[in-house]
Enzyme design. Structure first.
Site, PDB file in Angstrom:
ATOM      1  N   ARG A 106       0.720  -1.102  -0.110  1.00 33.38           N
ATOM      2  CA  ARG A 106       0.098   0.015  -0.125  1.00 33.38           C
ATOM      3  C   ARG A 106       0.837   1.313  -0.024  1.00 33.38           C
ATOM      4  NH1 ARG A 106      -4.605   1.059   4.423  1.00 33.38           N
ATOM      5  NH2 ARG A 106      -2.691   1.463   5.670  1.00 33.38           N
ATOM      6  N   THR A 110      -1.106   7.503  -0.897  1.00 30.94           N
ATOM      7  CA  THR A 110      -2.212   7.450  -1.427  1.00 30.94           C
ATOM      8  C   THR A 110      -3.215   6.317  -0.946  1.00 30.94           C
ATOM      9  OG1 THR A 110      -1.401   5.635  -3.207  1.00 30.94           O
ATOM     10  CG2 THR A 110      -1.104   8.168  -3.850  1.00 30.94           C
ATOM     11  N   ASP A 202       0.684  -2.647  12.272  1.00 32.37           N
ATOM     12  CA  ASP A 202       0.972  -3.075  10.932  1.00 32.37           C
ATOM     13  C   ASP A 202       1.360  -4.566  10.867  1.00 32.37           C
ATOM     14  OD1 ASP A 202       2.814  -1.859   8.066  1.00 32.37           O
ATOM     15  OD2 ASP A 202       2.781  -3.873   8.470  1.00 32.37           O
ATOM     16  N   ASP A 205       4.924  -6.105   9.711  1.00 34.76           N
ATOM     17  CA  ASP A 205       5.892  -5.827  10.497  1.00 34.76           C
ATOM     18  C   ASP A 205       5.909  -6.658  11.599  1.00 34.76           C
ATOM     19  OD1 ASP A 205       7.270  -3.970   9.060  1.00 34.76           O
ATOM     20  OD2 ASP A 205       6.267  -2.051   9.954  1.00 34.76           O
TER      21      ASP A 205
HETATM   22  C1  PRP Z   1      -0.963  -4.259   4.546  1.00 37.36           C
HETATM   23  C2  PRP Z   1      -2.148  -5.587   4.647  1.00 37.36           C
HETATM   24  C3  PRP Z   1      -2.857  -5.583   3.656  1.00 37.36           C
HETATM   25  C4  PRP Z   1      -3.020  -3.909   3.297  1.00 37.36           C
HETATM   26  C5  PRP Z   1      -4.489  -3.857   3.715  1.00 37.36           C
HETATM   27  O1  PRP Z   1      -0.152  -4.486   3.674  1.00 37.36           O
HETATM   28  O2  PRP Z   1      -1.302  -6.644   4.683  1.00 37.36           O
HETATM   29  O3  PRP Z   1      -2.328  -6.097   2.385  1.00 37.36           O
HETATM   30  O4  PRP Z   1      -1.957  -3.455   4.212  1.00 37.36           O
HETATM   31  O5  PRP Z   1      -4.814  -2.689   3.210  1.00 37.36           O
HETATM   32  P1  PRP Z   1      -5.925  -1.978   2.249  1.00 37.36           P
HETATM   33  O6  PRP Z   1      -7.019  -2.795   2.578  1.00 37.36           O
HETATM   34  O7  PRP Z   1      -6.057  -0.605   2.785  1.00 37.36           O
HETATM   35  O8  PRP Z   1      -5.351  -2.147   0.971  1.00 37.36           O
HETATM   36  P2  PRP Z   1       1.125  -3.486   3.444  1.00 37.36           P
HETATM   37  O9  PRP Z   1       0.764  -2.633   2.330  1.00 37.36           O
HETATM   38  O10 PRP Z   1       1.455  -2.956   4.663  1.00 37.36           O
HETATM   39  O11 PRP Z   1       2.063  -4.461   3.248  1.00 37.36           O
HETATM   40  P3  PRP Z   1       3.099  -5.416   3.762  1.00 37.36           P
HETATM   41  O12 PRP Z   1       2.349  -6.681   4.215  1.00 37.36           O
HETATM   42  O13 PRP Z   1       4.162  -5.675   3.023  1.00 37.36           O
HETATM   43  O14 PRP Z   1       3.560  -4.711   5.141  1.00 37.36           O
HETATM   44  N1  URA Z   2      -2.548  -2.731   7.028  1.00 34.93           N
HETATM   45  C1  URA Z   2      -1.990  -3.096   8.360  1.00 34.93           C
HETATM   46  O1  URA Z   2      -0.981  -3.794   8.293  1.00 34.93           O
HETATM   47  N2  URA Z   2      -2.517  -2.637   9.514  1.00 34.93           N
HETATM   48  C2  URA Z   2      -3.706  -1.739   9.220  1.00 34.93           C
HETATM   49  O2  URA Z   2      -4.242  -1.324  10.338  1.00 34.93           O
HETATM   50  C3  URA Z   2      -4.186  -1.380   7.872  1.00 34.93           C
HETATM   51  C4  URA Z   2      -3.608  -1.944   7.012  1.00 34.93           C
END
Ligand code: PRP
Ligand code: URA
Length: 211
Positions: A106, A110, A202, A205
């Site tokens: 994400r 944006t 997150d 993380d």
């Molecule tokens: C997080 C989560 C989803 C997304 C959800 O991933 O694991 O994939 O955000 O958010 P949304 O519904 O608003 O799209 P992130 O983009 O943080 O990537 P990561 O898993 O690599 O940390």
């Molecule tokens: N992605 C995450 O990992 N945590 C949130 O709360 C939203 C999006």
């Protein structure tokens, strides 16, 4: 909008385990183990509709007929990174499933998903697909992942997540009214940075210790 294909788990074990991973003091190892266990419990519900066939067998006592899973075959598709944390728990229940991977992150400004990887089993269009990601926040990532799968011919798709917001559910049911959505628990809202509140932070993380 109809939500007849949205299933929110109310099982006490799932609620208890989600309470544990929300705590900020829960460490990486416990968080990872617990996400895997929650995924297994959600998968138990998500697989309730799978078809069975009769098979004749012999027990040590006599001949009998038992039930076995029929087709279609299954495929688990985690959205990287955080979705990876759900795969092991699901494979514990569905060991014959194949695993595809979709890489999306994400954009922090944006909040739109950016695609960086897609590797799926060659026969994925013939399989029932479980897309997994612990977090359904705006719904942008899940919706984009499912669009990618549909472009590759997948037809039978379910989405499994641990936490969801109403905004994410609305986005997904609007963009993909044909899929089923299985949710551990529904949270109140998103904050101004797009994080789920109260949430768990997150997810990627916390699973991989990259805080
Ligand atoms: C997080 C989560 C989803 C997304 C959800 O991933 O694991 O994939 O955000 O958010 P949304 O519904 O608003 O799209 P992130 O983009 O943080 O990537 P990561 O898993 O690599 O940390
Ligand atoms: N992605 C995450 O990992 N945590 C949130 O709360 C939203 C999006």
């Amino acid at each position: 909008m109809s939500e007849s294909n949205v299933f929110i788990m109310d099982h006490p074990l799932i609620q208890h385990k989600i309470g544990f991973i929300r705590r900020k003091e829960t460490g990486t190892k416990e968080f990872r183990n617990m996400i895997s266990e929650i995924a297994m419990l959600i998968c138990y519900e998500a697989s309730r509709h799978l078809e069975l066939v009769d098979v004749d067998i012999e027990t040590p006592i006599c001949k009998t007929t038992v039930k076995e899973l029929a087709g279609p075959k299954l495929c688990v598709v985690p959205i990287l990174r955080a979705g990876l944390g759900m795969v092991e728990g699901i494979l514990n229940l569905l060991p014959a499933a194949k695993v595809g991977h979709i890489g999306l992150y994400r954009d922090p400004e944006t909040l739109k998903p950016v695609e960086y990887f897609c590797k799926l089993p060659q026969d994925c269009e013939e399989r029932e697909v479980f897309v997994v990601d612990p977090m359904l926040a705006t719904g942008g990532s899940a919706s984009a992942a499912i669009t990618m799968l549909k472009k590759r011919g997948c037809k039978h798709i379910s989405f499994l997540c641990v936490l969801a917001t109403q905004e994410g559910i609305d986005r997904l049911t609007h963009d993909h009214p044909d899929i089923s959505i299985f949710i551990g628990i529904k949270d109140k809202q998103l904050n101004e940075k797009g994080y789920i509140v109260p949430g768990l932070g997150d997810a990627g993380d916390r699973i991989f210790g990259t805080l």
